[in-house]
Design an enzyme around this catalytic site. Sequence first.
Site, PDB file in Angstrom:
ATOM      1  CG  ASN A 177      -1.705   0.927   2.145  1.00 27.08           C
ATOM      2  OD1 ASN A 177      -1.648   2.424   1.072  1.00 27.08           O
ATOM      3  ND2 ASN A 177      -2.628   0.607   2.299  1.00 27.08           N
ATOM      4  CG  HIS A 217       0.668   6.342   4.843  1.00 24.02           C
ATOM      5  ND1 HIS A 217      -0.264   7.289   4.884  1.00 24.02           N
ATOM      6  CD2 HIS A 217       0.014   5.302   5.381  1.00 24.02           C
ATOM      7  CE1 HIS A 217      -1.195   6.927   5.788  1.00 24.02           C
ATOM      8  NE2 HIS A 217      -1.473   5.728   5.981  1.00 24.02           N
ATOM      9  CG  HIS A 240      -8.216   3.983   1.387  1.00 28.27           C
ATOM     10  ND1 HIS A 240      -8.562   4.144   2.518  1.00 28.27           N
ATOM     11  CD2 HIS A 240      -9.446   5.304   0.690  1.00 28.27           C
ATOM     12  CE1 HIS A 240      -9.250   4.627   2.767  1.00 28.27           C
ATOM     13  NE2 HIS A 240     -10.610   4.813   1.980  1.00 28.27           N
ATOM     14  NE  ARG A 284      -9.372   8.932   4.649  1.00 28.86           N
ATOM     15  CZ  ARG A 284      -9.510   7.940   5.634  1.00 28.86           C
ATOM     16  NH1 ARG A 284      -8.725   6.606   5.799  1.00 28.86           N
ATOM     17  NH2 ARG A 284     -10.728   7.884   6.847  1.00 28.86           N
ATOM     18  NE  ARG A 296      -7.135  12.047   5.558  1.00 31.06           N
ATOM     19  CZ  ARG A 296      -7.887  10.884   6.881  1.00 31.06           C
ATOM     20  NH1 ARG A 296      -7.135  10.019   8.099  1.00 31.06           N
ATOM     21  NH2 ARG A 296      -8.745  11.461   7.252  1.00 31.06           N
ATOM     22  CD  GLU A 325      -7.104  -0.008   1.216  1.00 30.21           C
ATOM     23  OE1 GLU A 325      -7.207   0.883   2.006  1.00 30.21           O
ATOM     24  OE2 GLU A 325      -6.273  -0.738   1.603  1.00 30.21           O
ATOM     25  CB  THR A 351      -9.159   2.055   7.027  1.00 31.68           C
ATOM     26  OG1 THR A 351      -8.823   2.377   6.911  1.00 31.68           O
ATOM     27  CG2 THR A 351     -10.622   1.516   7.172  1.00 31.68           C
ATOM     28  CD  GLU A 375      -7.185  -6.275   3.190  1.00 32.01           C
ATOM     29  OE1 GLU A 375      -7.281  -6.014   1.466  1.00 32.01           O
ATOM     30  OE2 GLU A 375      -6.243  -5.367   3.793  1.00 32.01           O
ATOM     31  CG  HIS A 396      -5.683  -1.355   9.674  1.00 35.91           C
ATOM     32  ND1 HIS A 396      -4.546  -0.991  10.602  1.00 35.91           N
ATOM     33  CD2 HIS A 396      -5.586  -0.483   8.591  1.00 35.91           C
ATOM     34  CE1 HIS A 396      -4.973   0.155  10.569  1.00 35.91           C
ATOM     35  NE2 HIS A 396      -5.331   0.610   9.336  1.00 35.91           N
TER      36      HIS A 396
HETATM   37  N1  PXP Z   1      -5.739  -3.565   4.145  1.00 35.08           N
HETATM   38  C1  PXP Z   1      -6.545  -1.911   4.550  1.00 35.08           C
HETATM   39  C2  PXP Z   1      -8.333  -2.283   3.889  1.00 35.08           C
HETATM   40  C3  PXP Z   1      -6.471  -0.878   4.949  1.00 35.08           C
HETATM   41  O1  PXP Z   1      -7.492   0.170   4.809  1.00 35.08           O
HETATM   42  C4  PXP Z   1      -5.092  -0.404   5.201  1.00 35.08           C
HETATM   43  C5  PXP Z   1      -4.850   1.038   5.281  1.00 35.08           C
HETATM   44  O2  PXP Z   1      -4.952   1.690   4.504  1.00 35.08           O
HETATM   45  C6  PXP Z   1      -4.119  -2.064   5.375  1.00 35.08           C
HETATM   46  C7  PXP Z   1      -4.755  -3.039   4.513  1.00 35.08           C
HETATM   47  C8  PXP Z   1      -2.809  -1.307   5.486  1.00 35.08           C
HETATM   48  O3  PXP Z   1      -2.303  -1.307   6.572  1.00 35.08           O
HETATM   49  P1  PXP Z   1      -1.457  -0.522   7.423  1.00 35.08           P
HETATM   50  O4  PXP Z   1      -1.556   0.861   6.061  1.00 35.08           O
HETATM   51  O5  PXP Z   1      -1.688  -0.239   8.815  1.00 35.08           O
HETATM   52  O6  PXP Z   1      -0.026  -1.398   7.434  1.00 35.08           O
END
Ligand code: PXP
Length: 250
Positions: A10, A13, A46, A48, A52, A73, A104, A154, A193
């Site tokens: 992902n 960030h 994602h 949003r 952001r 996402e 999330t 998920e 997550h």
């Molecule tokens: N899976 C989903 C559905 C999420 O919303 C997120 C966070 O955006 C993640 C996985 C990844 O989480 P993390 O950034 O904490 O690794």
Amino acid sequence: MSRHQRLGVNVDHVATVRNARGTDYPDPVRAARIAAEAGADGITAHLREDRRHILDDDIERLKAEIDLPLNFEMAATREMVEVALRVGPHAACIVPERREELTTEGGLDAVGGHNRLKPLVSQLGDAGIRVSLFIDPEEAQLDAAVSLGAPVVELHTGTYCEVEGAERERELDRIRAAAAYCEKVGLECHAGHGLNFDNVSPVAAIPGVVELNIGHFLVGEAIFLGLGDAVREMRRLMDAARPGAREAIE
Ligand code: PXP
């Protein structure tokens, strides 16, 4: 059952850091390219409602320029369905979204949200997008995913990552039970997550979990190791937790 567990990276960030200064760097698409070279099996982003981190243009570029399946996402809104239908990602993971949250928090309520979710899940599925629901590891939520016709769930690992000791073991048991239930009812099971180098192994070891999605930790670790090495180390830990995983892809 596949021994190779997919790693979805992902890149949200990377965009958070970029947006902090309003520049055009660091570029999440460049990060996705590096993650792909380091062995990621997919890229997750994602978009949003408040934009952001990931922006609409990032999603378009991730789809156009990265040769890996894109997991989009999205909140269950008309606006996001329209983006998904326009961009055509491999998968769409429906997540709950509240404007004030930092990330999330908690899974989607697929039980209570059935009537609202049903047309969105159908529309995305009809467009050939693989729909996944980000839910807590509870049987009622899994049953709701089946009745909505979502092929994938998920499992939210956030609570597992936050708690410690016996509580963590209990949460892990819930994730294991949910993954086993997925197999029974024919759902493809992903998890994610809050995963990091220290907590990933027990989740990676669950046979029915075929994909992990990991972001924040990898992007943070990239500051110290570089993103490629951070992804490679996560890959190594996932493979080590799943005996036979390496041979399965060689
Ligand atoms: N899976 C989903 C559905 C999420 O919303 C997120 C966070 O955006 C993640 C996985 C990844 O989480 P993390 O950034 O904490 O690794």
